[in-house]
Design a protein around this motif. Structure first.
Motif, PDB file in Angstrom:
ATOM      1  N   UNK A 180       0.851  -1.239   0.073  1.00 42.24           N
ATOM      2  CA  UNK A 180      -0.109   0.061  -0.032  1.00 42.24           C
ATOM      3  C   UNK A 180       0.867   1.288  -0.037  1.00 42.24           C
ATOM      4  N   UNK A 181       1.838   1.168   0.859  1.00 42.76           N
ATOM      5  CA  UNK A 181       2.935   2.512   0.762  1.00 42.76           C
ATOM      6  C   UNK A 181       3.440   2.579  -0.593  1.00 42.76           C
ATOM      7  N   UNK A 182       3.977   1.484  -1.485  1.00 40.65           N
ATOM      8  CA  UNK A 182       4.187   1.595  -2.688  1.00 40.65           C
ATOM      9  C   UNK A 182       3.451   1.994  -3.548  1.00 40.65           C
ATOM     10  N   UNK A 183       2.139   2.090  -3.448  1.00 43.64           N
ATOM     11  CA  UNK A 183       1.075   2.510  -4.424  1.00 43.64           C
ATOM     12  C   UNK A 183       0.714   1.436  -5.301  1.00 43.64           C
ATOM     13  N   UNK A 184       0.514   0.143  -4.928  1.00 48.83           N
ATOM     14  CA  UNK A 184       0.068  -0.785  -5.461  1.00 48.83           C
ATOM     15  C   UNK A 184      -1.551  -1.107  -5.611  1.00 48.83           C
ATOM     16  N   UNK A 185      -2.241  -0.145  -4.708  1.00 48.33           N
ATOM     17  CA  UNK A 185      -3.789  -0.636  -4.846  1.00 48.33           C
ATOM     18  C   UNK A 185      -4.392   0.808  -4.791  1.00 48.33           C
ATOM     19  N   UNK A 186      -5.667   0.667  -5.298  1.00 50.00           N
ATOM     20  CA  UNK A 186      -6.386   1.765  -5.755  1.00 50.00           C
ATOM     21  C   UNK A 186      -7.926   1.221  -4.952  1.00 50.00           C
ATOM     22  N   UNK A 187      -8.798   2.543  -4.751  1.00 50.68           N
ATOM     23  CA  UNK A 187      -9.988   2.364  -4.433  1.00 50.68           C
ATOM     24  C   UNK A 187     -10.827   2.913  -5.441  1.00 50.68           C
ATOM     25  N   UNK A 188     -11.520   2.448  -6.400  1.00 47.19           N
ATOM     26  CA  UNK A 188     -12.217   2.959  -7.517  1.00 47.19           C
ATOM     27  C   UNK A 188     -10.999   3.358  -8.217  1.00 47.19           C
ATOM     28  N   UNK A 189     -11.042   4.709  -8.863  1.00 48.68           N
ATOM     29  CA  UNK A 189     -10.015   5.136  -9.811  1.00 48.68           C
ATOM     30  C   UNK A 189      -8.975   6.019  -9.022  1.00 48.68           C
ATOM     31  N   UNK A 190      -8.918   6.250  -7.452  1.00 45.42           N
ATOM     32  CA  UNK A 190      -7.839   6.652  -6.834  1.00 45.42           C
ATOM     33  C   UNK A 190      -6.969   5.765  -6.301  1.00 45.42           C
ATOM     34  N   UNK A 191      -5.703   6.233  -6.599  1.00 41.98           N
ATOM     35  CA  UNK A 191      -4.496   5.340  -5.892  1.00 41.98           C
ATOM     36  C   UNK A 191      -4.398   5.771  -4.381  1.00 41.98           C
ATOM     37  N   UNK A 192      -4.269   4.705  -3.672  1.00 46.21           N
ATOM     38  CA  UNK A 192      -4.384   4.976  -2.135  1.00 46.21           C
ATOM     39  C   UNK A 192      -2.934   4.483  -1.611  1.00 46.21           C
ATOM     40  N   UNK A 193      -2.078   5.142  -0.920  1.00 46.52           N
ATOM     41  CA  UNK A 193      -0.895   4.820  -0.339  1.00 46.52           C
ATOM     42  C   UNK A 193      -0.836   5.075   1.075  1.00 46.52           C
ATOM     43  N   UNK A 194      -2.200   5.205   1.644  1.00 45.77           N
ATOM     44  CA  UNK A 194      -2.062   5.458   3.280  1.00 45.77           C
ATOM     45  C   UNK A 194      -2.845   4.066   3.908  1.00 45.77           C
ATOM     46  N   UNK A 195      -1.770   3.426   4.605  1.00 43.17           N
ATOM     47  CA  UNK A 195      -2.528   1.914   5.137  1.00 43.17           C
ATOM     48  C   UNK A 195      -3.510   2.158   6.156  1.00 43.17           C
ATOM     49  N   UNK A 196      -3.557   3.456   6.811  1.00 41.63           N
ATOM     50  CA  UNK A 196      -4.398   3.847   7.959  1.00 41.63           C
ATOM     51  C   UNK A 196      -5.628   4.123   7.429  1.00 41.63           C
ATOM     52  N   UNK A 197      -6.073   4.263   6.240  1.00 47.17           N
ATOM     53  CA  UNK A 197      -7.372   4.922   5.676  1.00 47.17           C
ATOM     54  C   UNK A 197      -8.572   4.009   6.252  1.00 47.17           C
ATOM     55  N   UNK A 198      -9.561   4.583   6.772  1.00 47.81           N
ATOM     56  CA  UNK A 198     -10.673   3.788   7.087  1.00 47.81           C
ATOM     57  C   UNK A 198     -11.612   3.352   6.051  1.00 47.81           C
ATOM     58  N   UNK A 199     -12.073   1.988   5.780  1.00 50.21           N
ATOM     59  CA  UNK A 199     -12.612   1.539   4.578  1.00 50.21           C
ATOM     60  C   UNK A 199     -14.024   1.140   4.999  1.00 50.21           C
ATOM     61  N   UNK A 200     -15.036   1.937   4.298  1.00 47.55           N
ATOM     62  CA  UNK A 200     -16.325   1.595   4.677  1.00 47.55           C
ATOM     63  C   UNK A 200     -16.848   0.413   3.778  1.00 47.55           C
ATOM     64  N   UNK A 201     -17.948  -0.071   3.987  1.00 52.90           N
ATOM     65  CA  UNK A 201     -18.550  -1.116   3.474  1.00 52.90           C
ATOM     66  C   UNK A 201     -18.717  -0.802   1.659  1.00 52.90           C
ATOM     67  N   UNK A 202     -18.925   0.402   1.522  1.00 54.00           N
ATOM     68  CA  UNK A 202     -19.167   0.689   0.026  1.00 54.00           C
ATOM     69  C   UNK A 202     -17.702   0.841  -0.551  1.00 54.00           C
ATOM     70  N   UNK A 203     -16.773   1.121   0.056  1.00 56.88           N
ATOM     71  CA  UNK A 203     -15.543   1.342  -0.379  1.00 56.88           C
ATOM     72  C   UNK A 203     -14.540   0.015  -0.844  1.00 56.88           C
TER      73      UNK A 203
END
Length: 265
Positions: A129-152
């Motif tokens: 995640x810190x290296x930028x290998x994941x995204x939520x929708x069209x946005x790349x996420x690099x913060x492992x502490x992000x709170x993920x809802x059921x929709x996300x």
């Protein structure tokens, strides 16, 4: 608390200000280790938030069951917590009575990626995640502490152009070059047809269409010259030059081209 100065950090480098013998915060340290929480302040915020939710649910329980304010606030609270993924039942306040802080820790982005079987270990999830290998929708996420809802949670995927995604798809024999290079997304966004690999071969005399204009090429451009007609014109010009110089016409086969039309034709 302010940041230590250089001499203070040297003198107090062996002093642990978080794990005191009088408090024995073994549970907190175990949660920080299990969920790979790097910043202790995050767990402190989760603990305060869980305590406030428990206090609010206890205050709602003291109100009359038919009170419209209690019914409205209970519905808002339960729907919010269920959308956040903290509780499993949006119909009762039982889960909100003693809400632990670990419920919020379990909704961190790294933990959700690990539990959805993208990676094998939680540490690997944090690193990717810190290296930028994941995204939520069209946005790349690099913060492992992000709170993920059921929709996300339903929109978590590998980032476009990720080397790890390429390796996984090569292993599964599902690699698509257009998706990895980010070509398919702009084409879909513009409403164009996807590029076909089995396109017919382009002839050398066919003009290449312009990307910015759909008008046909002007007359005489993009076409190969008519070679036989041009050769006949050259022969006629030579014959006229010889006639003007008084040399007469060329003898048969002395320099004229085969099949050339006679003068005046």
């Amino acid at each position: 608390m302010r940041k230590f100065k250089h001499h203070e950090s040297k003198l107090l480098k062996k002093v642990n200000f978080y794990d005191w013998k009088s408090t024995r915060n073994v549970v907190e340290n175990r949660i920080l280790e299990n969920f790979m929480i790097e910043d202790r302040e995050d767990y402190t915020k989760y603990n305060k938030l869980a305590h406030r939710v428990s206090q609010l649910s206890a205050a709602l329980r003291k109100m009359k069951p038919d009170d419209p304010d209690r019914i409205k606030m209970t519905e808002v609270l339960l729907n919010k917590l269920y959308a956040m993924g903290v509780i499993a039942n949006p119909q009762s306040l039982e889960d909100c009575t003693d809400l632990p802080a670990s419920k919020f820790c379990a909704r961190r982005f790294a933990v959700v990626v690990w539990r959805t079987k993208f990676v094998r270990t939680l540490k690997e999830a944090v690193d990717l995640i810190k290296q930028g290998h994941f995204r939520i929708g069209p946005d790349r996420v690099s913060n492992p502490a992000l709170h993920v809802t059921r929709e996300m949670e339903d929109h978590i995927a590998w980032a476009i152009g990720s080397k790890v995604k390429k390796a996984v798809e090569e292993y599964k024999d599902e690699m698509d070059d257009f998706v990895l290079m980010g070509i398919e997304r702009p084409l879909r966004a513009l409403g164009r047809r996807s590029v076909s690999r089995a396109s017919p071969p382009r002839s050398a005399t066919t003009p290449r269409p312009s990307l910015w204009s759909t008008r046909p090429p002007p007359e005489g451009r993009g076409r190969a010259p008519d070679l036989p007609a041009r050769a006949h014109e050259v022969d006629r010009a030579r014959a006229r030059a010889r006639a003007c110089c008084g040399r007469g016409p060329l003898p048969e086969g002395a320099g004229g081209r085969a099949g050339a039309p006679p003068m005046g034709a």
